[in-house]
Design a protein around this motif. Structure first.
Motif, PDB file in Angstrom:
ATOM      1  N   ARG A  52       0.824  -1.205   0.000  1.00  0.00           N
ATOM      2  CA  ARG A  52       0.000   0.000   0.000  1.00  0.00           C
ATOM      3  C   ARG A  52       0.859   1.257   0.000  1.00  0.00           C
ATOM      4  O   ARG A  52       0.554   2.241  -0.684  1.00  0.00           O
ATOM      5  CB  ARG A  52      -0.919   0.011   1.223  1.00  0.00           C
ATOM      6  CG  ARG A  52      -1.838   1.234   1.278  1.00  0.00           C
ATOM      7  CD  ARG A  52      -2.506   1.373   2.633  1.00  0.00           C
ATOM      8  NE  ARG A  52      -3.239   0.179   3.028  1.00  0.00           N
ATOM      9  CZ  ARG A  52      -3.840   0.028   4.192  1.00  0.00           C
ATOM     10  NH1 ARG A  52      -3.766   1.008   5.102  1.00  0.00           N
ATOM     11  NH2 ARG A  52      -4.482  -1.085   4.490  1.00  0.00           N
ATOM     12  N   LEU A  53       1.964   1.235   0.770  1.00  0.00           N
ATOM     13  CA  LEU A  53       2.825   2.410   0.880  1.00  0.00           C
ATOM     14  C   LEU A  53       3.875   2.490  -0.223  1.00  0.00           C
ATOM     15  O   LEU A  53       4.522   3.516  -0.389  1.00  0.00           O
ATOM     16  CB  LEU A  53       3.529   2.417   2.238  1.00  0.00           C
ATOM     17  CG  LEU A  53       2.640   2.582   3.480  1.00  0.00           C
ATOM     18  CD1 LEU A  53       3.455   2.334   4.739  1.00  0.00           C
ATOM     19  CD2 LEU A  53       2.008   3.961   3.511  1.00  0.00           C
ATOM     20  N   GLY A  54       4.063   1.378  -0.947  1.00  0.00           N
ATOM     21  CA  GLY A  54       5.130   1.352  -1.942  1.00  0.00           C
ATOM     22  C   GLY A  54       6.509   1.274  -1.318  1.00  0.00           C
ATOM     23  O   GLY A  54       7.474   1.815  -1.852  1.00  0.00           O
ATOM     24  N   THR A  55       6.634   0.570  -0.190  1.00  0.00           N
ATOM     25  CA  THR A  55       7.893   0.478   0.552  1.00  0.00           C
ATOM     26  C   THR A  55       8.619  -0.795   0.138  1.00  0.00           C
ATOM     27  O   THR A  55       8.416  -1.867   0.726  1.00  0.00           O
ATOM     28  CB  THR A  55       7.635   0.494   2.075  1.00  0.00           C
ATOM     29  OG1 THR A  55       6.766   1.584   2.395  1.00  0.00           O
ATOM     30  CG2 THR A  55       8.936   0.648   2.844  1.00  0.00           C
ATOM     31  N   GLN A  56       9.481  -0.692  -0.835  1.00  0.00           N
ATOM     32  CA  GLN A  56      10.098  -1.872  -1.430  1.00  0.00           C
ATOM     33  C   GLN A  56      11.064  -2.561  -0.476  1.00  0.00           C
ATOM     34  O   GLN A  56      11.186  -3.788  -0.493  1.00  0.00           O
ATOM     35  CB  GLN A  56      10.832  -1.472  -2.716  1.00  0.00           C
ATOM     36  CG  GLN A  56      11.423  -2.648  -3.485  1.00  0.00           C
ATOM     37  CD  GLN A  56      10.377  -3.663  -3.924  1.00  0.00           C
ATOM     38  OE1 GLN A  56       9.298  -3.278  -4.373  1.00  0.00           O
ATOM     39  NE2 GLN A  56      10.689  -4.947  -3.771  1.00  0.00           N
TER      40      GLN A  56
END
Length: 464
Positions: free
Chosen positions: A380-384
């Motif tokens: 959801r946050l795009g925290t790879q």
């Protein structure tokens, strides 16, 4: 101790973001995202090295001597001119001074001292099979004693550890309480036999970082000292003044160093809390401020100020309003987006840490549940980076849905470094301020008021 005065060469901006539309009850929680932006105005890019005192402490076993001999001499040769430094080794029951030699406790770096220190590093005492220092508390106590005699702007312990003294660990929390506010600490973990929790406790309580160093120890030491030279305000508190209806308060730093902050009372000001912070350099810091308020006597549909946040001479209010419980909530409360993102990031890190701990204890179902939650929030946050961490121990079948499957074989040596990267230990309690001095009651409507109140919050009449 921290000073509330803003250094003249620093520019500070405060921003508060919260959901201002709340539902009242006896213990209503108010959460706010606090961002502090710091800029250096007219200051040198780096702090003069003569204002720094650094202890390099080697809490490692003899088995790591080769790594120490490769890394330490190069790091010592890179010390800037004028920095005060000392090197401690670990050859006996107490930390031992490796450099400077003789009776001096400190050296001031120049070409001669760098050359001598690099030469002495080859014979630094390390743990053998005999007596060892009694855990991390011994290192902190030795640093506290040494740094007490070096009253410079930045005083710092750089602890390099493989965990080999930890089996004798005692009184760490007591010693950290004594060290808090005296100096800061970074921890560099080497090897694979250390526990992350005491390292996170050291970094959190002493306002530093804890990281795993697989290779490149010399550059990690040099980088830590370089970071210290970017510090423009060694100590600067965040002060929170709350209204009498607020019964509990906490402040947690979320970035760049996720950890809890301890609040201190200001004598004679029962509603003022000071949260010491350290190593301020240009950039942004994010905090989660949590208040618990008693809404029984508060008016509804009225803007109320619940707290004032201050950094130096810069202030920003925390205001919100109570809405009628039976009415539908207002749509799109202004400014709540970054707060939701901050809380979601906290939940993600917490889930990642819980999942890794469950993997370490062979709790497969719990591990997949927590890691699945972390994967869903990361997607959801795009925290790879979180997804990459999960991929080390589990197959991510559907990140958006939060479905992961543990790998059949996990290298347990990777779990401790992953826990360090996940951030500070989750949890932490709110500071209860319900025991503040009782205030007057309104002579007109009998509404109670705080000890510093002058007018009734309900009817507006002057308190007697």
């Amino acid at each position: 101790m921290s000073s509330p005065i803003r250094p003249p060469h620093l520019g500070i901006q405060l921003h508060v973001d919260l959901d201002r539309d709340l539902r009242p009850h006896r213990s209503a929680k108010i959460e706010a995202h606090l961002r502090v932006d710091v800029t250096a105005t007219g200051a040198a890019a780096e702090l003069p090295a003569v204002e720094l005192a650094v202890i390099i402490a080697l809490d490692v076993a003899e088995t790591h001597r080769a790594a120490v001999r490769r890394a330490l001499p190069a790091a010592l040769r890179a010390l800037p001119d004028g920095i005060s430094f000392a090197v401690l080794g670990s050859g006996g029951p107490e930390p031992a001074r490796c450099y400077p030699l003789g009776g001096a406790e400190w050296a001031v770096a120049d070409q001669n001292h760098r050359r001598r220190a690099a030469f002495a590093a080859g014979a630094v005492p390390l743990h053998r099979d005999g007596p060892r220092p009694a855990g991390y508390a011994a290192w902190a106590a030795k640093a506290r004693a040494l740094l007490a005699a070096r009253p410079l702007s930045v005083r710092h312990l750089l602890l390099i550890t493989d965990g080999s003294s930890a089996p004798g660990e005692t009184r760490l929390q007591e010693e950290l309480d004594a060290c808090a506010g005296q100096f800061t600490c970074d921890v560099l973990a080497v090897g694979a036999d250390w526990s992350p929790d005491p390292l996170l406790a050291l970094a959190e309580r002493l306002h530093g970082t804890a990281e795993f160093v697989d290779d490149g120890l010399s550059s990690a030491i040099t980088g830590a000292i370089r970071r210290l030279r970017r510090v423009h305000a060694p100590q600067l508190p965040i002060e929170v003044t709350v209204r009498p209806a607020v019964r509990q308060v906490s402040l947690n730093e979320k970035a760049p160093r996720p950890h809890r902050l301890g609040g201190l009372r200001r004598r004679g000001r029962p509603h003022l809390w000071s949260f010491p912070t350290y190593q301020w350099e240009p950039g942004s810091r994010d905090y989660l401020l949590t208040l618990v308020a008693d809404a029984d006597a508060d008016p509804l549909e009225t803007d109320l100020q619940f707290a004032m946040v201050s950094v130096g001479d810069v202030h920003v209010p925390v205001t919100a309003r109570w809405h009628h419980p039976e009415r539908p909530p207002p749509h799109g409360p202004a400014g709540s987006g970054t707060l939701r993102g901050l809380k979601t990031t906290t939940l993600m890190r917490d889930a990642l840490r819980k999942g890794l701990i469950a993997v370490r204890h062979d709790q497969g179902d719990a591990a997949e549940r927590h890691l699945g939650q972390a994967a869903r929030l990361a997607a959801r946050l795009g925290t790879q980076w979180v997804l990459d961490e999960i991929d080390e121990v589990a197959v991510i079948e559907d990140a958006v849905a939060g479905r992961v499957r543990l790998r059949p074989a996990v290298d347990t040596d990777t779990l401790a470094p992953m826990l360090l990267r996940a951030g500070s230990r989750p949890g932490g309690t709110l500071t209860d301020i319900a025991g503040a001095l009782p205030g007057p009651r309104c002579g007109h409507c009998d509404t109670p008021a705080g000890s510093e109140a002058r007018y009734c919050i309900k009817c507006g009449e002057k308190l007697l």
